[in-house]
Design a protein around this motif. Structure first.
Motif, PDB file in Angstrom:
ATOM      1  N   MET A   1      17.832  11.615   0.660  1.00 58.34           N
ATOM      2  CA  MET A   1      16.323  11.288   0.455  1.00 58.34           C
ATOM      3  C   MET A   1      16.051  12.601  -0.321  1.00 58.34           C
ATOM      4  O   MET A   1      15.165  13.375  -0.978  1.00 58.34           O
ATOM      5  N   VAL A   2      16.593  13.935   0.607  1.00 58.52           N
ATOM      6  CA  VAL A   2      16.158  15.423   0.606  1.00 58.52           C
ATOM      7  C   VAL A   2      16.138  15.368  -0.809  1.00 58.52           C
ATOM      8  O   VAL A   2      15.908  16.289  -1.676  1.00 58.52           O
ATOM      9  N   ASP A   3      17.698  15.505  -1.478  1.00 54.94           N
ATOM     10  CA  ASP A   3      17.878  15.606  -2.997  1.00 54.94           C
ATOM     11  C   ASP A   3      17.122  15.379  -3.368  1.00 54.94           C
ATOM     12  O   ASP A   3      16.583  15.802  -4.614  1.00 54.94           O
ATOM     13  N   SER A   4      16.853  13.643  -3.630  1.00 60.10           N
ATOM     14  CA  SER A   4      15.900  13.361  -4.533  1.00 60.10           C
ATOM     15  C   SER A   4      14.582  13.415  -4.320  1.00 60.10           C
ATOM     16  O   SER A   4      14.480  13.485  -5.737  1.00 60.10           O
ATOM     17  N   ILE A   5      14.232  14.191  -3.063  1.00 62.19           N
ATOM     18  CA  ILE A   5      12.973  14.728  -3.539  1.00 62.19           C
ATOM     19  C   ILE A   5      12.387  16.224  -4.933  1.00 62.19           C
ATOM     20  O   ILE A   5      11.822  16.580  -4.805  1.00 62.19           O
ATOM     21  N   THR A   6      13.832  17.045  -3.964  1.00 60.60           N
ATOM     22  CA  THR A   6      13.753  18.167  -4.606  1.00 60.60           C
ATOM     23  C   THR A   6      14.035  18.129  -5.864  1.00 60.60           C
ATOM     24  O   THR A   6      13.071  18.877  -6.338  1.00 60.60           O
ATOM     25  N   ALA A   7      14.737  17.436  -7.111  1.00 67.69           N
ATOM     26  CA  ALA A   7      15.237  17.193  -8.025  1.00 67.69           C
ATOM     27  C   ALA A   7      13.537  16.419  -8.676  1.00 67.69           C
ATOM     28  O   ALA A   7      13.884  15.864  -9.824  1.00 67.69           O
TER      29      ALA A   7
ATOM     30  N   ILE B   1       1.162  -1.056  -0.261  1.00 67.48           N
ATOM     31  CA  ILE B   1       0.405  -0.125   0.067  1.00 67.48           C
ATOM     32  C   ILE B   1       1.294   0.844  -0.143  1.00 67.48           C
ATOM     33  O   ILE B   1       0.755   2.552  -0.797  1.00 67.48           O
ATOM     34  N   MET B   2       2.380   1.464   0.906  1.00 67.78           N
ATOM     35  CA  MET B   2       2.922   2.748   1.105  1.00 67.78           C
ATOM     36  C   MET B   2       3.480   2.943  -0.340  1.00 67.78           C
ATOM     37  O   MET B   2       3.997   3.681  -0.982  1.00 67.78           O
ATOM     38  N   LEU B   3       3.877   1.420  -0.677  1.00 72.93           N
ATOM     39  CA  LEU B   3       4.715   1.726  -2.295  1.00 72.93           C
ATOM     40  C   LEU B   3       3.297   1.835  -3.530  1.00 72.93           C
ATOM     41  O   LEU B   3       3.451   3.225  -3.878  1.00 72.93           O
TER      42      LEU B   3
ATOM     43  N   ALA C   1      12.884   4.176  -3.536  1.00 69.96           N
ATOM     44  CA  ALA C   1      13.635   3.490  -2.419  1.00 69.96           C
ATOM     45  C   ALA C   1      13.864   3.544  -1.049  1.00 69.96           C
ATOM     46  O   ALA C   1      14.002   3.314  -0.660  1.00 69.96           O
ATOM     47  N   ALA C   2      14.919   5.397  -1.439  1.00 70.44           N
ATOM     48  CA  ALA C   2      14.648   5.661  -0.201  1.00 70.44           C
ATOM     49  C   ALA C   2      13.190   5.875   0.574  1.00 70.44           C
ATOM     50  O   ALA C   2      13.276   5.052   2.193  1.00 70.44           O
ATOM     51  N   LEU C   3      12.357   6.109   0.710  1.00 68.12           N
ATOM     52  CA  LEU C   3      11.253   5.959   1.484  1.00 68.12           C
ATOM     53  C   LEU C   3      10.761   4.438   1.542  1.00 68.12           C
ATOM     54  O   LEU C   3      10.390   4.228   2.955  1.00 68.12           O
TER      55      LEU C   3
END
Length: 319
Positions: A272-278, A18-20, A286-288
């Motif tokens: 993960m912060v960088d990947s969300i921003t980008a 469900i989260m995925l 994958a990080a989540l």
């Protein structure tokens, strides 16, 4: 107990599915695209950009993209590749490189916060409404009220930049000793809140336990107050605290996202912060999911630990 664990594992798998699904569609619905930075690049022809999108199925409807992604995860173990931060590199390959730094930071924080939190809570409980209790309780209020990234910024400015006692950012290329020294401030920033939480709960449990009848009986048998606390009070106080101590790893891991970015620690949080921003879709998912697996695993360990700490508790037992 075995049936209970199997049942919980099945629920974990369902929860992760469900989260995925929610993560996939939430990221796709976010404004922007991982290719926005390439639109103004004159060296990037539109045909090449469309070919790059088609390679990872971003040119298809969102539901079709989800089917392709889910099939790759379930049948091939393929979580996709990074689109922006490290184009073409497998998402979990990038995470494997960053897991050791995050684990080291969080394990060191646990080694700091658990003994200090237990010590502070014990002192408050044994010296209720006296000067040590007032001083520690005052610090507890501050540590709980102020977020970890505020402590991180203040210590980085005063202790690192002004005083020069510690490195301002994480020393990636230094010796192991230099790297540990550069982790002192991030570890402290992550530990303050957990120390305060553990101290507050343990203080309340000890105060209630020390006023119970069996503690009075232990004292009448000749035990000193400190002996009665160590032999009897701690065991009963630790049963409700298991729900606090074990998930601390998850809480610290979540709080380390911003702290890792502040101190440039090459861990999963900053990534993960960088990947969300980008808008780096696959790397973010994958990080989540990494954080989700750890969170669900610690929840299962908490439930099982109840039966270990107190044999009177039977998980999954029929009434």
């Amino acid at each position: 107990m075995g049936k209970y664990i199997l049942k919980r594992l099945g629920m974990m798998v369902l929860t992760l599915f469900i989260m995925l699904t929610l993560c996939f569609f939430a990221l796709r619905l976010m404004p922007g695209s991982p290719y926005d930075s390439m639109l103004d690049n004159p060296e990037m022809p539109p045909e090449m950009l469309e070919a790059m999108k088609a390679k990872i199925h971003l040119d298809k409807p969102m539901l079709v993209q989800y089917v392709y992604f889910l099939r790759g995860v379930v049948f091939e173990g393929n979580w996709g590749t990074s689109i922006v931060l490290r184009p073409g590199v497998d998402a979990f390959t990038i995470m494997k490189e960053r897991i050791p730094a995050s684990m080291l930071l969080n394990v060191l924080s646990l080694f700091v916060c658990i003994p200090l939190g237990i010590l502070a809570g014990t002192v408050c409980g044994m010296f209720k409404n006296r000067l040590p209790d007032y001083l520690i309780s005052f610090m507890v209020v501050i540590f709980i009220s102020v977020p970890s990234f505020v402590f991180a910024s203040l210590m980085q400015y005063f202790l690192a930049s002004k005083a020069g006692w510690f490195p301002i950012i994480y020393n990636v290329s230094g010796t192991p000793t230099a790297q540990l020294r550069s982790l002192v401030l991030p570890v402290l920033a992550l530990s303050f809140g957990s120390i305060a939480t553990l101290c507050r709960y343990l203080r309340g449990e000890l105060i209630e336990t020390l006023s119970s009848e069996y503690m009075l009986l232990a004292r009448t048998k000749g035990l000193k107050r400190s002996q009665a606390v160590v032999r009897h009070a701690f065991r009963n106080s630790m049963v409700p605290l298991a729900n606090i101590i074990i998930p601390m790893f998850t809480n610290i891991l979540g709080g380390s996202m911003v702290v890792e970015s502040i101190f440039a620690v090459p861990g999963i949080g900053g990534m993960m912060v960088d990947s969300i921003t980008a808008n780096d879709y696959f790397l973010t998912i994958a990080a989540l999911m990494f954080y989700s697996v750890i969170s669900l695993t610690t929840t299962l360990i908490v439930d099982i630990s109840y039966g270990i700490i107190d044999p009177r508790i039977r998980l999954g037992a029929k009434k």
